[in-house]
Design a protein around this motif. Structure first.
Motif, mmCIF file in Angstrom:
data_model
loop_
_atom_site.group_PDB
_atom_site.id
_atom_site.type_symbol
_atom_site.label_atom_id
_atom_site.label_comp_id
_atom_site.label_asym_id
_atom_site.label_seq_id
_atom_site.Cartn_x
_atom_site.Cartn_y
_atom_site.Cartn_z
ATOM 1 N N GLU A 183 0.845 -1.196 0.000
ATOM 2 C CA GLU A 183 0.000 0.000 0.000
ATOM 3 C C GLU A 183 0.881 1.247 0.000
ATOM 4 O OE1 GLU A 183 -0.941 -2.320 2.795
ATOM 5 O OE2 GLU A 183 -2.176 -3.402 1.367
ATOM 6 N N GLY A 184 1.676 1.390 -1.053
ATOM 7 C CA GLY A 184 2.685 2.443 -1.094
ATOM 8 C C GLY A 184 2.155 3.855 -1.195
ATOM 9 N N ASP A 233 14.988 6.941 7.485
ATOM 10 C CA ASP A 233 15.785 7.746 8.409
ATOM 11 C C ASP A 233 16.628 6.878 9.332
ATOM 12 O OD1 ASP A 233 14.718 10.036 7.335
ATOM 13 O OD2 ASP A 233 13.241 10.359 8.934
ATOM 14 N N GLU A 234 16.064 5.769 9.768
ATOM 15 C CA GLU A 234 16.762 4.910 10.723
ATOM 16 C C GLU A 234 17.590 3.816 10.053
ATOM 17 O OE1 GLU A 234 13.849 3.468 13.495
ATOM 18 O OE2 GLU A 234 13.349 5.476 14.230
ATOM 19 N N GLY A 235 17.525 3.754 8.726
ATOM 20 C CA GLY A 235 18.323 2.760 8.004
ATOM 21 C C GLY A 235 17.908 1.329 8.274
ATOM 22 N N VAL A 236 16.620 1.116 8.548
ATOM 23 C CA VAL A 236 16.131 -0.219 8.894
ATOM 24 C C VAL A 236 16.134 -1.143 7.682
ATOM 25 C CG1 VAL A 236 14.139 -1.517 9.748
ATOM 26 C CG2 VAL A 236 14.719 0.689 10.767
ATOM 27 N N ALA A 237 15.715 -0.618 6.519
ATOM 28 C CA ALA A 237 15.595 -1.456 5.323
ATOM 29 C C ALA A 237 15.584 -0.564 4.091
ATOM 30 C CB ALA A 237 14.311 -2.284 5.373
ATOM 31 N N ARG A 238 15.722 -1.173 2.928
ATOM 32 C CA ARG A 238 15.538 -0.479 1.661
ATOM 33 C C ARG A 238 14.091 -0.710 1.239
ATOM 34 N NH1 ARG A 238 17.639 3.402 -1.958
ATOM 35 N NH2 ARG A 238 16.752 2.964 -4.018
ATOM 36 N N PRO A 239 13.246 0.326 1.297
ATOM 37 C CA PRO A 239 11.832 0.131 0.975
ATOM 38 C C PRO A 239 11.587 0.004 -0.530
ATOM 39 C CG PRO A 239 12.184 2.039 2.415
ATOM 40 C CD PRO A 239 13.507 1.648 1.849
ATOM 41 N N ILE A 240 10.585 -0.797 -0.869
ATOM 42 C CA ILE A 240 10.069 -0.913 -2.234
ATOM 43 C C ILE A 240 8.576 -0.623 -2.148
ATOM 44 C CG2 ILE A 240 9.751 -2.408 -4.244
ATOM 45 C CD1 ILE A 240 12.087 -4.109 -3.153
ATOM 46 N N LEU A 241 8.128 0.472 -2.761
ATOM 47 C CA LEU A 241 6.736 0.880 -2.667
ATOM 48 C C LEU A 241 5.989 0.511 -3.941
ATOM 49 C CD1 LEU A 241 7.059 4.457 -1.131
ATOM 50 C CD2 LEU A 241 6.838 2.269 0.033
ATOM 51 N N ILE A 242 4.835 -0.124 -3.778
ATOM 52 C CA ILE A 242 3.964 -0.430 -4.912
ATOM 53 C C ILE A 242 2.902 0.663 -4.991
ATOM 54 C CG2 ILE A 242 2.330 -2.070 -5.893
ATOM 55 C CD1 ILE A 242 3.828 -4.292 -4.424
ATOM 56 N N GLY A 243 2.836 1.332 -6.133
ATOM 57 C CA GLY A 243 1.858 2.398 -6.304
ATOM 58 C C GLY A 243 2.200 3.252 -7.504
ATOM 59 N N VAL A 270 1.179 9.627 -7.763
ATOM 60 C CA VAL A 270 0.414 9.707 -6.515
ATOM 61 C C VAL A 270 1.359 9.671 -5.316
ATOM 62 C CG1 VAL A 270 -1.325 8.565 -5.082
ATOM 63 C CG2 VAL A 270 -1.624 8.658 -7.563
ATOM 64 N N ILE A 271 2.327 8.760 -5.362
ATOM 65 C CA ILE A 271 3.291 8.664 -4.258
ATOM 66 C C ILE A 271 4.057 9.967 -4.105
ATOM 67 C CG2 ILE A 271 5.426 7.522 -3.516
ATOM 68 C CD1 ILE A 271 4.272 4.915 -4.650
ATOM 69 N N GLN A 272 4.534 10.539 -5.207
ATOM 70 C CA GLN A 272 5.283 11.793 -5.131
ATOM 71 C C GLN A 272 4.420 12.928 -4.613
ATOM 72 O OE1 GLN A 272 8.536 12.228 -5.444
ATOM 73 N NE2 GLN A 272 8.174 14.360 -4.811
ATOM 74 N N ASN A 273 3.188 13.009 -5.089
ATOM 75 C CA ASN A 273 2.279 14.053 -4.600
ATOM 76 C C ASN A 273 2.025 13.915 -3.106
ATOM 77 O OD1 ASN A 273 2.008 15.233 -7.111
ATOM 78 N ND2 ASN A 273 0.115 14.140 -7.630
ATOM 79 N N PHE A 276 14.233 5.033 -1.874
ATOM 80 C CA PHE A 276 13.358 3.869 -1.998
ATOM 81 C C PHE A 276 13.135 3.568 -3.474
ATOM 82 C CE2 PHE A 276 10.563 7.556 -1.984
ATOM 83 C CZ PHE A 276 9.664 7.287 -2.993
ATOM 84 N N ASP A 277 12.679 2.344 -3.736
ATOM 85 C CA ASP A 277 12.372 1.914 -5.098
ATOM 86 C C ASP A 277 10.868 1.929 -5.314
ATOM 87 O OD1 ASP A 277 15.101 1.412 -5.715
ATOM 88 O OD2 ASP A 277 14.974 -0.492 -4.627
#
Length: 315
Positions: free
Chosen positions: A5-6, A20-30, A34-37, A52-53
């Motif tokens: 639900e990116g 920010d915390e360097g927990v993981a490299r996120p991959i967002l589906i969307g 819309v994500i940029q807005n 993120f990807d």
């Protein structure tokens, strides 16, 4: 880690913390626009590609690979090529599961909207269960003022059989050890140590016998009331020969209704919203289906758990 639900505000805010915390490299589906807005709208700082990807459901070079595999899985269940294509375009959790299947991510977070059973259907269809596991279950963690308790099964199996109670108990105990907590298991019931012969109390007694026989290393007792589970002194007054001598920290319920009601009451009345989960038990890959009430902090916590599971899977 893949987030199905990116475009969601809560997911984006959680992903900002993950970045920010360097927990993981996120991959967002969307959809990228819309994500940029939404990133700009919510005042976030992360940048696509840099932080993120993105996976665009409308245009991804792996689309044919994904829908072809999905069609192959279900073509003998009446799923046509066109239907497979449409599903892989519009179902974000399905896309995430397929990406995970082909190694394009290490874990999946989904479920912040929609019904859990629909997300689970895609996960079980595409990824399947762990070897030897017959069913999936969910485990929730509640940080209460004076203790931390784990509860199962809160969302999946409505009326588990004795064998399913055993399986969920073993899987939940295994997950607790991942947290560094040694499980002390109580099989709960309205009946207390044989006081009633209702179907649910008999089920929990049968499950207890199997656990004592097949998993003698597991500290487990039942069937018992909730107060006896959480108060070892009270339990020993009622049943002096109880094998478990300490307060329980893993509560196994006879039905989904009982587990879900108890979890939500405790969360609201005493948990101050400090929860982890639902943790999906039994899936073949690190996947967790959250709920529409999941907070930003819970999404971050579940991301951290998924990272640990993915690392242990590859080690």
């Amino acid at each position: 880690i893949i987030y199905s639900e990116g475009e969601s505000e809560r997911v984006l805010r959680a992903v900002q913390t993950v970045v920010d915390e360097g927990v993981a490299r996120p991959i967002l589906i969307g959809r990228p626009e819309v994500i940029q807005n939404n990133i700009e709208r919510f005042g976030l700082r992360m940048r696509a590609v840099v932080d993120f990807d993105l996976v665009n459901p409308d245009s991804d070079p792996r689309f044919k690979e994904l829908w072809t595999h999905y069609h192959a899985l279900l073509e003998r269940k009446g799923v046509s090529v066109e239907y497979a294509k449409k599903e892989v375009r519009r179902r974000a959790t399905l896309i995430g599961a397929l990406l995970l299947k082909f190694g394009y991510g290490d874990g999946l977070i989904c479920g912040t909207y929609g019904m859990l059973r629909l997300h689970l259907e895609f996960i079980e269809t595409v990824l399947g269960r762990r070897a030897g596991v017959k069913n999936c279950y969910t485990l929730n963690v509640l940080n209460l003022p004076n203790r931390t308790v784990f509860l199962a099964d809160t969302y999946v199996t409505y009326d588990p059989s004795p064998e399913q109670v055993v399986e969920m108990t073993v899987l939940a105990a295994e997950e607790m050890r991942r947290f560094g907590v040694e499980p002390k298991v109580a099989l709960l019931s309205h009946s207390s140590f044989g006081a009633d012969d209702s179907p649910t109390s008999e089920k929990m007694r049968e499950a207890l016998a199997i656990l004592h026989r097949d998993h003698p290393d597991l500290d487990v007792e039942g069937e018992m009331h909730g107060d006896a589970a959480l108060d070892a002194e009270l339990r020993l007054q009622i049943f002096p020969n109880a094998k478990m001598r300490e307060d329980a920290n893993l509560l196994i319920f006879p039905t989904l209704d009982a587990a879900n009601i108890a979890y939500n009451l405790l969360k609201t009345a005493a948990g101050e919203g400090m929860t982890v989960g639902p943790i999906l038990l039994g899936a073949s890959k690190p996947v967790h289906i959250l709920t529409p009430t999941a907070t930003v902090r819970r999404i971050v916590n579940m991301t951290a758990l998924t990272v640990v599971e993915a690392a242990q899977e590859t080690s």
